[in-house]
Design a protein around this motif. Sequence first.
Motif, short mmCIF file in Angstrom:
data_model
loop_
_atom_site.label_atom_id
_atom_site.label_comp_id
_atom_site.label_asym_id
_atom_site.label_seq_id
_atom_site.Cartn_x
_atom_site.Cartn_y
_atom_site.Cartn_z
N ILE A 1 1.26 74.21 33.75
CA ILE A 1 0.94 75.27 32.46
C ILE A 1 0.16 74.78 31.53
O ILE A 1 0.24 73.49 31.11
N VAL A 2 -0.93 75.60 31.04
CA VAL A 2 -1.75 75.06 30.02
C VAL A 2 -1.75 76.28 28.80
O VAL A 2 -1.91 77.50 29.24
N LEU A 3 -1.33 75.94 27.60
CA LEU A 3 -1.30 76.70 26.52
C LEU A 3 -2.40 76.63 25.78
O LEU A 3 -2.46 75.43 25.20
N GLY A 4 -3.55 77.34 25.88
CA GLY A 4 -4.89 77.07 25.10
C GLY A 4 -4.83 77.86 23.88
O GLY A 4 -4.45 79.18 23.84
N THR A 5 -5.30 77.28 22.53
CA THR A 5 -5.54 78.10 21.38
C THR A 5 -6.63 76.99 20.72
O THR A 5 -7.20 76.39 21.06
N HIS B 1 0.19 77.77 38.87
CA HIS B 1 -0.64 77.46 37.87
C HIS B 1 -0.65 78.66 36.92
O HIS B 1 -1.17 79.74 37.14
N LEU B 2 -0.41 78.29 35.56
CA LEU B 2 -0.49 79.17 34.54
C LEU B 2 -1.55 78.88 33.41
O LEU B 2 -1.28 77.84 32.84
N LEU B 3 -2.73 79.68 33.07
CA LEU B 3 -3.57 79.20 32.02
C LEU B 3 -3.71 80.23 30.95
O LEU B 3 -4.13 81.32 31.43
N THR B 4 -3.26 80.02 29.92
CA THR B 4 -3.45 81.05 28.80
C THR B 4 -4.48 80.57 27.74
O THR B 4 -4.54 79.42 27.48
N MET B 5 -5.25 81.48 27.16
CA MET B 5 -6.21 81.24 26.20
C MET B 5 -5.96 82.07 25.00
O MET B 5 -6.08 83.36 25.16
N ARG C 1 0.86 71.67 28.86
CA ARG C 1 -0.27 71.20 28.00
C ARG C 1 -0.35 72.06 26.93
O ARG C 1 -0.78 73.26 27.19
N LEU C 2 -0.28 71.62 25.66
CA LEU C 2 -0.71 72.72 24.70
C LEU C 2 -1.94 72.06 24.01
O LEU C 2 -2.15 71.01 23.56
N ASP C 3 -2.90 72.82 24.30
CA ASP C 3 -4.48 72.53 23.98
C ASP C 3 -4.79 73.06 22.77
O ASP C 3 -4.91 74.53 22.75
N VAL C 4 -5.01 72.40 21.63
CA VAL C 4 -5.51 73.11 20.48
C VAL C 4 -6.93 72.50 20.17
O VAL C 4 -7.08 71.27 19.66
N MET C 5 -7.88 73.56 20.32
CA MET C 5 -9.21 73.32 20.12
C MET C 5 -9.16 72.87 18.47
O MET C 5 -9.09 73.64 17.67
#
Length: 234
Positions: free
Chosen positions: A180-184, A136-140, A209-213
Amino acid sequence: MQEDYRRWYSHHLGRDIEMLVYGNWGYPVVLFPTSMGRYYQYKDFSMIETVRWFVETGKVKLYCIDSIDRDSWYAKHLHPGTRIWNHVLYDRFLHEELVPGIQRECNVQKIGVAGASFGGYYALNFAFRHPEQVGHLLTMGAAFNIRSFLGGYYDENVYFNNPPDFMPNAHNDDFYRMNIVLGTSEYDFCKGSNYQMSEILNRKGIRHRLDVMPWGDHDWPVWKQQFPTYLSMI
């Protein structure tokens, strides 16, 4: 919430690496600090409190570790070749010493890695260099291109620690098994780096998952909302 202070002597680095470990059991997640941050940073900024439920119920076990930024990326007094070599030694500490110890302690084949801002670079770089160790890879709020730290210096070590360079040519079946989650966020100055990395992964057919808040910038309130959401995906 169980909190343990630990010192891990690294033979590769020739020094102790300090860390705070949260939880008695659960899936292990290594949490890397932001630029020049210390192992207690996520506690100080109340990030750990946002995931208290996951820790206390035994869902996850968090390893908040130190970086060596002052001797690598931010060591402007050192030659760039020395800076990148020090990072290589840090990567070897993770790959050959710390992570195998965590795997044995938690009886897992793969661990999770996570981080906000520069900690997200550390997490993603380690995961993509050693996908056989990471599930699992989680970035913020992370950026992934480290060339700007080195003033134009470039060698093989830079290539293999700069994900936008090495990932287009990397091949490993474990990439396709990784969560993989790429959070921004909308006003995050690192947003473009996440779109770039997402495109690299898309071209390789690597699910992520590219997660753009839709609100927020490059700051702790965003990351504190993202982190428990991303942990829930483990």
